[in-house]
Design an enzyme around this catalytic site. Sequence first.
Site, PDB file in Angstrom:
ATOM      1  N   ARG A 159      86.089 118.284  28.498  1.00  0.00           N
ATOM      2  CA  ARG A 159      87.271 117.857  29.209  1.00  0.00           C
ATOM      3  C   ARG A 159      86.732 118.010  30.797  1.00  0.00           C
ATOM      4  O   ARG A 159      87.352 117.253  31.616  1.00  0.00           O
ATOM      5  CB  ARG A 159      88.348 118.692  29.117  1.00  0.00           C
ATOM      6  CG  ARG A 159      88.994 118.241  27.428  1.00  0.00           C
ATOM      7  CD  ARG A 159      90.579 118.565  27.716  1.00  0.00           C
ATOM      8  NE  ARG A 159      90.946 118.651  26.223  1.00  0.00           N
ATOM      9  CZ  ARG A 159      91.437 117.834  25.707  1.00  0.00           C
ATOM     10  NH1 ARG A 159      91.467 116.385  26.154  1.00  0.00           N
ATOM     11  NH2 ARG A 159      91.905 117.802  24.298  1.00  0.00           N
ATOM     12  N   ASP A 178      92.960 103.198  22.015  1.00  0.00           N
ATOM     13  CA  ASP A 178      92.312 102.833  20.800  1.00  0.00           C
ATOM     14  C   ASP A 178      92.676 101.807  20.067  1.00  0.00           C
ATOM     15  O   ASP A 178      92.769 100.621  20.145  1.00  0.00           O
ATOM     16  CB  ASP A 178      91.548 104.123  20.284  1.00  0.00           C
ATOM     17  CG  ASP A 178      90.522 104.211  19.214  1.00  0.00           C
ATOM     18  OD1 ASP A 178      90.302 102.948  18.903  1.00  0.00           O
ATOM     19  OD2 ASP A 178      89.755 105.106  18.997  1.00  0.00           O
ATOM     20  N   GLU A 204      97.779 107.433  30.466  1.00  0.00           N
ATOM     21  CA  GLU A 204      97.004 107.664  29.104  1.00  0.00           C
ATOM     22  C   GLU A 204      95.702 108.082  29.380  1.00  0.00           C
ATOM     23  O   GLU A 204      95.217 107.166  30.251  1.00  0.00           O
ATOM     24  CB  GLU A 204      97.315 106.722  28.110  1.00  0.00           C
ATOM     25  CG  GLU A 204      98.243 107.152  26.802  1.00  0.00           C
ATOM     26  CD  GLU A 204      97.412 108.213  25.797  1.00  0.00           C
ATOM     27  OE1 GLU A 204      96.694 108.764  26.204  1.00  0.00           O
ATOM     28  OE2 GLU A 204      98.285 108.450  24.804  1.00  0.00           O
ATOM     29  N   ASP A 205      94.886 108.736  28.561  1.00  0.00           N
ATOM     30  CA  ASP A 205      93.178 108.707  28.869  1.00  0.00           C
ATOM     31  C   ASP A 205      92.653 107.520  28.148  1.00  0.00           C
ATOM     32  O   ASP A 205      91.993 106.976  28.718  1.00  0.00           O
ATOM     33  CB  ASP A 205      92.842 110.129  28.288  1.00  0.00           C
ATOM     34  CG  ASP A 205      93.371 110.323  26.912  1.00  0.00           C
ATOM     35  OD1 ASP A 205      94.006 109.494  26.188  1.00  0.00           O
ATOM     36  OD2 ASP A 205      92.680 111.205  26.124  1.00  0.00           O
ATOM     37  N   PHE A 247      82.745 106.449  21.101  1.00  0.00           N
ATOM     38  CA  PHE A 247      83.192 107.420  21.367  1.00  0.00           C
ATOM     39  C   PHE A 247      82.839 108.231  22.539  1.00  0.00           C
ATOM     40  O   PHE A 247      81.623 108.452  22.832  1.00  0.00           O
ATOM     41  CB  PHE A 247      83.148 108.471  20.121  1.00  0.00           C
ATOM     42  CG  PHE A 247      84.001 109.591  20.485  1.00  0.00           C
ATOM     43  CD1 PHE A 247      85.205 109.880  19.961  1.00  0.00           C
ATOM     44  CD2 PHE A 247      83.369 110.984  21.063  1.00  0.00           C
ATOM     45  CE1 PHE A 247      85.971 110.962  19.932  1.00  0.00           C
ATOM     46  CE2 PHE A 247      84.119 112.009  20.894  1.00  0.00           C
ATOM     47  CZ  PHE A 247      85.467 112.079  20.702  1.00  0.00           C
TER      48      PHE A 247
HETATM   49  P1  5GP Z   1      95.193 105.643  19.414  1.00  0.00           P
HETATM   50  O1  5GP Z   1      96.546 106.039  19.047  1.00  0.00           O
HETATM   51  O2  5GP Z   1      94.999 104.585  20.264  1.00  0.00           O
HETATM   52  O3  5GP Z   1      94.192 105.138  18.386  1.00  0.00           O
HETATM   53  O4  5GP Z   1      94.422 106.723  19.894  1.00  0.00           O
HETATM   54  C1  5GP Z   1      94.658 107.480  21.146  1.00  0.00           C
HETATM   55  C2  5GP Z   1      93.878 108.690  21.151  1.00  0.00           C
HETATM   56  O5  5GP Z   1      92.934 109.180  20.425  1.00  0.00           O
HETATM   57  C3  5GP Z   1      93.669 109.194  22.765  1.00  0.00           C
HETATM   58  O6  5GP Z   1      94.656 109.665  23.648  1.00  0.00           O
HETATM   59  C4  5GP Z   1      92.395 110.049  22.335  1.00  0.00           C
HETATM   60  O7  5GP Z   1      93.031 111.562  22.285  1.00  0.00           O
HETATM   61  C5  5GP Z   1      91.765 109.889  21.046  1.00  0.00           C
HETATM   62  N1  5GP Z   1      90.633 109.130  21.133  1.00  0.00           N
HETATM   63  C6  5GP Z   1      90.556 107.738  20.995  1.00  0.00           C
HETATM   64  N2  5GP Z   1      89.261 107.216  21.265  1.00  0.00           N
HETATM   65  C7  5GP Z   1      88.672 108.288  21.858  1.00  0.00           C
HETATM   66  C8  5GP Z   1      87.350 108.379  22.435  1.00  0.00           C
HETATM   67  O8  5GP Z   1      86.542 107.619  22.428  1.00  0.00           O
HETATM   68  N3  5GP Z   1      86.988 109.848  23.055  1.00  0.00           N
HETATM   69  C9  5GP Z   1      87.871 110.962  22.786  1.00  0.00           C
HETATM   70  N4  5GP Z   1      87.620 111.806  23.350  1.00  0.00           N
HETATM   71  N5  5GP Z   1      89.160 110.545  22.304  1.00  0.00           N
HETATM   72  C10 5GP Z   1      89.415 109.361  21.715  1.00  0.00           C
END
Ligand code: 5GP
Length: 180
Positions: free
Chosen positions: A170, A108, A104-105, A157
């Site tokens: 990206r 959050d 995963e990138d 963010f």
């Molecule tokens: P989660 O389900 O854990 O809340 O969110 C994960 C997804 O939200 C990540 O795969 C990403 O696509 C997006 N995301 C969460 N935080 C960030 C951030 O700081 N920057 C970006 N570009 N995407 C984020």
Amino acid sequence: MNSRTITLHDCEFSPYLYEEEIIARISFMAETISREYAGKNPLFLAVLNGSFMFAADLLKRVTIPCEIAFIRLSSYQDMESTGKVKEVLGLTEDIHSRHVIVLEDIVDTGHTVHNLINQLQAKSPASVQVASLLLKPDCLQHKLDVKYVAKTIPNDFVVGYGLDYNGLGRNLRDIYKIVS
Ligand code: 5GP
């Protein structure tokens, strides 16, 4: 860090993590995974789009036999209020009895990874672990074990190195955080 800010759409971002540090952290992760998965032929599942750079740089440094496949998640804008989960798309590999490592990138709230792990577990893999480039521990809303994390960051963010802001950013080699 210098003050080299960039603008994407309507937002300004400042340098946060340079490529050199990102690569050093990913190299360490690759060494750990290579040691811990020796003899297990792990199957990496990279979650597109955000993990494409991370996946490439990590896999180049993994020294044991392994495989990689790419998956996407269906995009439901508002998972919480609709109660819908993001469905795994494009998983053609049979993961039964395989040692799976999700790439995963960023984690959050953890909703995405939590739902993804549940869907993968239903296919009876030998094991499932998560390797994430970034983790925001203050935002986690699930009891998740993200076994491999390159760097934990505050609740800012960020963009770059695969991560986007409305489609842009990206391609950036470094990671930037929003200027508040
Ligand atoms: P989660 O389900 O854990 O809340 O969110 C994960 C997804 O939200 C990540 O795969 C990403 O696509 C997006 N995301 C969460 N935080 C960030 C951030 O700081 N920057 C970006 N570009 N995407 C984020």
